[in-house]
Scaffold this motif. Structure first.
Motif, PDB file in Angstrom:
ATOM      1  N   ASN A   1       0.853  -1.193   0.000  1.00  0.00           N
ATOM      2  CA  ASN A   1       0.000   0.000   0.000  1.00  0.00           C
ATOM      3  C   ASN A   1       0.891   1.247   0.000  1.00  0.00           C
ATOM      4  O   ASN A   1       1.483   1.619   1.033  1.00  0.00           O
ATOM      5  CB  ASN A   1      -0.883  -0.048   1.256  1.00  0.00           C
ATOM      6  N   MET A   2       0.991   1.896  -1.160  1.00  0.00           N
ATOM      7  CA  MET A   2       1.931   3.016  -1.275  1.00  0.00           C
ATOM      8  C   MET A   2       1.504   4.221  -0.450  1.00  0.00           C
ATOM      9  O   MET A   2       2.342   5.029  -0.036  1.00  0.00           O
ATOM     10  CB  MET A   2       2.126   3.419  -2.741  1.00  0.00           C
ATOM     11  N   ASP A   3       0.204   4.360  -0.189  1.00  0.00           N
ATOM     12  CA  ASP A   3      -0.220   5.469   0.670  1.00  0.00           C
ATOM     13  C   ASP A   3       0.330   5.274   2.078  1.00  0.00           C
ATOM     14  O   ASP A   3       0.876   6.204   2.692  1.00  0.00           O
ATOM     15  CB  ASP A   3      -1.754   5.560   0.710  1.00  0.00           C
ATOM     16  N   ASN A   4       0.203   4.068   2.578  1.00  0.00           N
ATOM     17  CA  ASN A   4       0.749   3.802   3.915  1.00  0.00           C
ATOM     18  C   ASN A   4       2.276   3.914   3.925  1.00  0.00           C
ATOM     19  O   ASN A   4       2.872   4.421   4.873  1.00  0.00           O
ATOM     20  CB  ASN A   4       0.318   2.421   4.399  1.00  0.00           C
ATOM     21  N   ALA A   5       2.903   3.448   2.849  1.00  0.00           N
ATOM     22  CA  ALA A   5       4.364   3.558   2.766  1.00  0.00           C
ATOM     23  C   ALA A   5       4.788   5.027   2.785  1.00  0.00           C
ATOM     24  O   ALA A   5       5.740   5.413   3.467  1.00  0.00           O
ATOM     25  CB  ALA A   5       4.868   2.882   1.496  1.00  0.00           C
TER      26      ALA A   5
ATOM     27  N   THR B   1       3.126   7.572   4.066  1.00  0.00           N
ATOM     28  CA  THR B   1       2.905   8.125   5.412  1.00  0.00           C
ATOM     29  C   THR B   1       4.067   7.738   6.326  1.00  0.00           C
ATOM     30  O   THR B   1       4.649   8.584   7.023  1.00  0.00           O
ATOM     31  CB  THR B   1       1.578   7.575   6.001  1.00  0.00           C
ATOM     32  N   LEU B   2       4.428   6.453   6.302  1.00  0.00           N
ATOM     33  CA  LEU B   2       5.481   5.982   7.207  1.00  0.00           C
ATOM     34  C   LEU B   2       6.827   6.615   6.882  1.00  0.00           C
ATOM     35  O   LEU B   2       7.568   7.034   7.776  1.00  0.00           O
ATOM     36  CB  LEU B   2       5.581   4.455   7.131  1.00  0.00           C
ATOM     37  N   MET B   3       7.167   6.706   5.600  1.00  0.00           N
ATOM     38  CA  MET B   3       8.515   7.208   5.263  1.00  0.00           C
ATOM     39  C   MET B   3       8.714   8.640   5.759  1.00  0.00           C
ATOM     40  O   MET B   3       9.823   9.030   6.098  1.00  0.00           O
ATOM     41  CB  MET B   3       8.777   7.108   3.761  1.00  0.00           C
ATOM     42  N   ARG B   4       7.593   9.393   5.844  1.00  0.00           N
ATOM     43  CA  ARG B   4       7.731  10.764   6.336  1.00  0.00           C
ATOM     44  C   ARG B   4       7.616  10.853   7.847  1.00  0.00           C
ATOM     45  O   ARG B   4       8.217  11.713   8.478  1.00  0.00           O
ATOM     46  CB  ARG B   4       6.683  11.656   5.667  1.00  0.00           C
ATOM     47  N   ALA B   5       6.847   9.953   8.433  1.00  0.00           N
ATOM     48  CA  ALA B   5       6.590  10.047   9.875  1.00  0.00           C
ATOM     49  C   ALA B   5       7.733   9.478  10.718  1.00  0.00           C
ATOM     50  O   ALA B   5       7.926   9.896  11.864  1.00  0.00           O
ATOM     51  CB  ALA B   5       5.295   9.305  10.207  1.00  0.00           C
ATOM     52  N   LEU B   6       8.482   8.536  10.165  1.00  0.00           N
ATOM     53  CA  LEU B   6       9.513   7.880  10.976  1.00  0.00           C
ATOM     54  C   LEU B   6      10.719   8.802  11.147  1.00  0.00           C
ATOM     55  O   LEU B   6      11.244   9.343  10.166  1.00  0.00           O
ATOM     56  CB  LEU B   6       9.919   6.553  10.315  1.00  0.00           C
ATOM     57  N   ARG B   7      11.147   8.982  12.384  1.00  0.00           N
ATOM     58  CA  ARG B   7      12.244   9.909  12.695  1.00  0.00           C
ATOM     59  C   ARG B   7      13.575   9.161  12.642  1.00  0.00           C
ATOM     60  O   ARG B   7      14.195   8.881  13.676  1.00  0.00           O
ATOM     61  CB  ARG B   7      12.015  10.524  14.082  1.00  0.00           C
ATOM     62  N   VAL B   8      13.996   8.809  11.440  1.00  0.00           N
ATOM     63  CA  VAL B   8      15.204   8.004  11.244  1.00  0.00           C
ATOM     64  C   VAL B   8      15.953   8.488   9.997  1.00  0.00           C
ATOM     65  O   VAL B   8      15.369   9.122   9.124  1.00  0.00           O
ATOM     66  CB  VAL B   8      14.860   6.507  11.060  1.00  0.00           C
ATOM     67  N   GLY B   9      17.234   8.128   9.928  1.00  0.00           N
ATOM     68  CA  GLY B   9      18.074   8.590   8.821  1.00  0.00           C
ATOM     69  C   GLY B   9      17.863   7.842   7.518  1.00  0.00           C
ATOM     70  O   GLY B   9      18.185   8.360   6.449  1.00  0.00           O
ATOM     71  N   THR B  10      17.402   6.593   7.582  1.00  0.00           N
ATOM     72  CA  THR B  10      17.164   5.803   6.363  1.00  0.00           C
ATOM     73  C   THR B  10      15.870   5.014   6.525  1.00  0.00           C
ATOM     74  O   THR B  10      15.658   4.393   7.572  1.00  0.00           O
ATOM     75  CB  THR B  10      18.318   4.793   6.126  1.00  0.00           C
ATOM     76  N   VAL B  11      15.019   5.029   5.499  1.00  0.00           N
ATOM     77  CA  VAL B  11      13.843   4.153   5.482  1.00  0.00           C
ATOM     78  C   VAL B  11      13.962   3.236   4.264  1.00  0.00           C
ATOM     79  O   VAL B  11      14.108   3.711   3.133  1.00  0.00           O
ATOM     80  CB  VAL B  11      12.525   4.958   5.379  1.00  0.00           C
ATOM     81  N   TRP B  12      13.939   1.929   4.523  1.00  0.00           N
ATOM     82  CA  TRP B  12      13.953   0.951   3.428  1.00  0.00           C
ATOM     83  C   TRP B  12      12.539   0.427   3.243  1.00  0.00           C
ATOM     84  O   TRP B  12      11.940  -0.114   4.188  1.00  0.00           O
ATOM     85  CB  TRP B  12      14.892  -0.205   3.760  1.00  0.00           C
ATOM     86  N   ILE B  13      11.989   0.589   2.051  1.00  0.00           N
ATOM     87  CA  ILE B  13      10.620   0.128   1.790  1.00  0.00           C
ATOM     88  C   ILE B  13      10.683  -1.114   0.917  1.00  0.00           C
ATOM     89  O   ILE B  13      11.217  -1.079  -0.198  1.00  0.00           O
ATOM     90  CB  ILE B  13       9.796   1.252   1.135  1.00  0.00           C
ATOM     91  N   ASN B  14      10.190  -2.199   1.434  1.00  0.00           N
ATOM     92  CA  ASN B  14      10.209  -3.508   0.772  1.00  0.00           C
ATOM     93  C   ASN B  14      11.625  -3.967   0.424  1.00  0.00           C
ATOM     94  O   ASN B  14      11.854  -4.655  -0.575  1.00  0.00           O
ATOM     95  CB  ASN B  14       9.305  -3.492  -0.475  1.00  0.00           C
ATOM     96  N   CYS B  15      12.566  -3.534   1.226  1.00  0.00           N
ATOM     97  CA  CYS B  15      13.939  -4.011   1.151  1.00  0.00           C
ATOM     98  C   CYS B  15      14.560  -3.668   2.500  1.00  0.00           C
ATOM     99  O   CYS B  15      13.906  -3.064   3.347  1.00  0.00           O
ATOM    100  CB  CYS B  15      14.713  -3.344   0.006  1.00  0.00           C
ATOM    101  N   TYR B  16      15.795  -4.075   2.717  1.00  0.00           N
ATOM    102  CA  TYR B  16      16.468  -3.685   3.965  1.00  0.00           C
ATOM    103  C   TYR B  16      17.973  -3.775   3.733  1.00  0.00           C
ATOM    104  O   TYR B  16      18.459  -4.626   2.999  1.00  0.00           O
ATOM    105  CB  TYR B  16      16.069  -4.612   5.138  1.00  0.00           C
ATOM    106  N   GLY B  17      18.721  -2.864   4.334  1.00  0.00           N
ATOM    107  CA  GLY B  17      20.174  -2.946   4.273  1.00  0.00           C
ATOM    108  C   GLY B  17      20.755  -2.689   2.895  1.00  0.00           C
ATOM    109  O   GLY B  17      21.794  -3.247   2.554  1.00  0.00           O
ATOM    110  N   VAL B  18      20.117  -1.851   2.098  1.00  0.00           N
ATOM    111  CA  VAL B  18      20.689  -1.471   0.797  1.00  0.00           C
ATOM    112  C   VAL B  18      21.638  -0.294   1.054  1.00  0.00           C
ATOM    113  O   VAL B  18      21.213   0.743   1.567  1.00  0.00           O
ATOM    114  CB  VAL B  18      19.584  -1.077  -0.201  1.00  0.00           C
TER     115      VAL B  18
END
Ligand SMILES: NC(=O)c1ccc[n+]([C@@H]2O[C@H](COP(=O)([O-])OP(=O)(O)OC[C@H]3O[C@@H](n4cnc5c(N)ncnc54)[C@H](O)[C@@H]3O)[C@@H](O)[C@H]2O)c1
Length: 535
Positions: free
Chosen positions: A469-473, A475-492
């Motif tokens: 769900n790209m709408d939820n993605a 929302t989360l990418m902007r709301a999370l207070r972190v330096g990197t957000v990986w969406i449907n991947c991790y550790g890139v």
């Protein structure tokens, strides 16, 4: 389905050279025993395919003993036995290395060379690292316990990619001419800062070396790097290759030694102009104070984390399990950005926990030099005991132990892949960085709740999101207070991608353009114009 396949290919790929993920393909491992039997870690350790040639400090282009003549042991995490003894740097050795770097900066050819010449040396160094990829990977795995497949197929190739990325930047750093409110010619010059002191940890020894040495040298600085006492070997080998590539003496100096002596001497040195540190948050505070109390050198900090991996209810659960598994267990769980809080939506929670247990039970633990092994030993006895202590705290605190929970075998520092479910936010294992193969699974009900709970941490390094769900993605990418957000991947960890933390996970960024800014001073030059044709 197509989206799910794409996620799988990102997750499971052995990484393209342009955008490497830290994750390896799931081990095929036919014939290798699972951790339930423990037999695989009791076998005789495989002899690493490399000779150790360099154990002294590399100062002013030469390998030298410590001024005191002291050495310290570095250990094989598979057995706890000594691999070799390495020169033990202290104040006097740091002084010698800083003097060499100072001279190479103030008088030497490095900042005075053309940027193109610097670039060519860095490219040649990358070529030499590539030529010696497998020996370097063997040293890295022997000293740290990470799998040889990970070192040779992922990490050393990443180091090469990072060095080429920075080599490419060396002759593209330029200033600006800016308009001014008057008859002035206004220039902004970007200059090397001078002597950079760098302190790195043991979990990714050469990757951390590349993140620091690459941008510093590309910008024309000179360097003293202090490696972690647990993993001194690979940096000495690679620094020698930089000299073979034509790096002038004194430009890159490597000092081995302990933190409170060699590290503190570097952080507090009056002739060091810039300090770059990667390590734990408590040590980050110490080095920042040392920098402030000495010459107020500017500091870049890459520190710890407690990163959320958020699984929404709309995706393929098998894919989510695999992603969250690798986000946590990669590199024996010893990653600053490990997805150490797995938040799972209540609608898929039970299925997720069951499948995560099955995946952990299939994890192949054993000698890191054996093909197909996914997890080697933890770095040393201190970390091993610390992790077992956290596991006990999880059990005592009331979390449900789903699988694992103990050491594996009777020698070395192997730990069973461990999972806790029903973890509550106020438990110690939910708040502190465990830095081991221990996954904590939390249940959540809606987006606002998971945002609030994810952000309720003093850390802010990274986060993972799994959803279609790209709408939820969004929302989360902007709301999370972190330096990197990986969406449907991790550790890139692409070379061009800035990496660093919000809050107590650090200050500043490494990799990408931002890391260059960290190694440059900005100078404004104003010249009065007489009779300008235009302004
Ligand atoms: N944010 C990132 O990019 C990143 C990357 C890798 C690791 N880390 C963090 O590193 C930590 C694990 O590494 P560690 O256990 O080696 O950390 P650590 O802080 O114990 O040590 C890191 C380095 O600092 C040195 N050091 C220790 N005490 C010192 C002192 N008083 N003065 C100067 N130097 C000192 C050590 O010798 C080592 O070289 C974890 O917290 C992890 O999250 C962060």
């Amino acid at each position: 389905m197509a989206a799910a396949k794409k996620i799988a290919s990102i997750l499971l790929s052995r990484s393209s050279s342009a955008s490497r993920s830290f994750h390896l393909r799931r081990g095929a491992a036919s014939g290798i025993q699972r951790f339930a039997t423990a037999a695989v870690v009791e076998e005789e350790p495989i002899t690493p395919p490399v000779q150790i040639n360099h154990t002294q400090h590399l100062i002013n282009g030469k390998f030298v003993d410590s001024a005191s003549g002291k050495t310290f042991p570095t250990f094989d995490p598979r057995t706890g036995e000594v691999i070799t003894h390495v020169s033990q740097g202290e104040v006097e050795d740091v002084n010698r290395a800083v003097a060499a770097a100072r001279k190479a900066f103030d008088e030497g050819p490095w900042p005075k060379m053309t940027a193109y010449e610097r670039s060519r040396i860095l490219f040649r160094a990358a070529d030499l690292i590539e030529k010696h990829n497998d020996e370097i990977a063997a040293l890295e795995s022997w000293d740290s316990g990470k799998t040889y497949e990970q070192s040779s197929l992922v990490e050393i190739p990443m180091v090469i990619r990072y060095m080429r990325y920075y080599a490419g930047w060396a002759d593209k750093i330029h200033g600006l001419v800016v308009p001014a409110d008057g008859p002035h010619h206004v220039q902004v010059l970007y200059e090397p800062i001078g002597v950079a002191g760098q302190i790195i940890p043991w979990n990714f020894p050469l990757v951390m070396f590349a993140w620091k040495v690459g941008p510093a040298l590309a910008c024309g600085n000179t360097v003293i790097i202090k490696t972690a006492q647990q993993t001194p070997l690979s940096a000495l080998y690679v620094a020698k290759l930089f000299h073979e590539a034509g790096l002038p003496d004194g430009v890159l100096n490597v000092v081995s030694g302990y933190g409170p002596t060699a590290g503190a001497a570097l952080a507090s040195h009056m002739d060091v102009d810039k300090l770059a540190f990667t390590g734990s948050t408590p040590t980050g505070k110490v080095v920042m104070e040392l920098a402030a109390k000495s010459n107020l050198k500017s500091v870049i900090l890459e520190l710890g984390g407690k990163s959320p991996m958020i699984v929404l209810e709309d995706g393929d659960v098998d894919q989510a399990v695999e992603l969250a598994h690798s986000a946590l267990f990669f590199n024996q769980g010893q990653c600053c950005c490990a997805g150490s809080r797995t938040f799972v939506h209540e609608r898929v929670y039970d299925e997720f926990v069951e499948k995560s247990k099955a995946r952990a039970l299939k994890r192949v633990v054993g000698d890191p030099f054996r093909k197909g092994v996914e997890q080697g030993p933890q770095i040393d006895g201190d970390q091993f005991n610390r992790i077992l202590h956290y596991i006990k705290s999880g059990i005592d605190g009331g979390a449900s132990l789903v699988t694992g929970g103990d050491r594996l075998g009777s020698k070395g520092f192997y730990i069973q892949p461990t999972i806790f479910s029903d973890v509550k936010d106020d438990m110690i294992i939910a708040k502190e960085e465990i830095f081991g193969p221990v996954q904590s699974i939390f249940k959540f009900s809606d987006l606002d709740e998971v945002i609030r709970r994810s952000n309720a941490s003093p850390f802010g390094l990274a986060a993972g999101v799994f959803t279609n769900n790209m709408d939820n993605a969004n929302t989360l990418m902007r709301a999370l207070r972190v330096g990197t957000v990986w969406i449907n991947c991790y550790g890139v960890f692409d070379a061009a991608l800035p990496f660093g933390g919000y809050k107590m996970s650090g200050q500043g960024r490494e990799k990408g353009i931002d890391s260059l800014k960290a190694y440059l001073e900005v100078k404004s030059v104003v010249t009065t114009l007489k009779n300008p044709a235009w302004l």
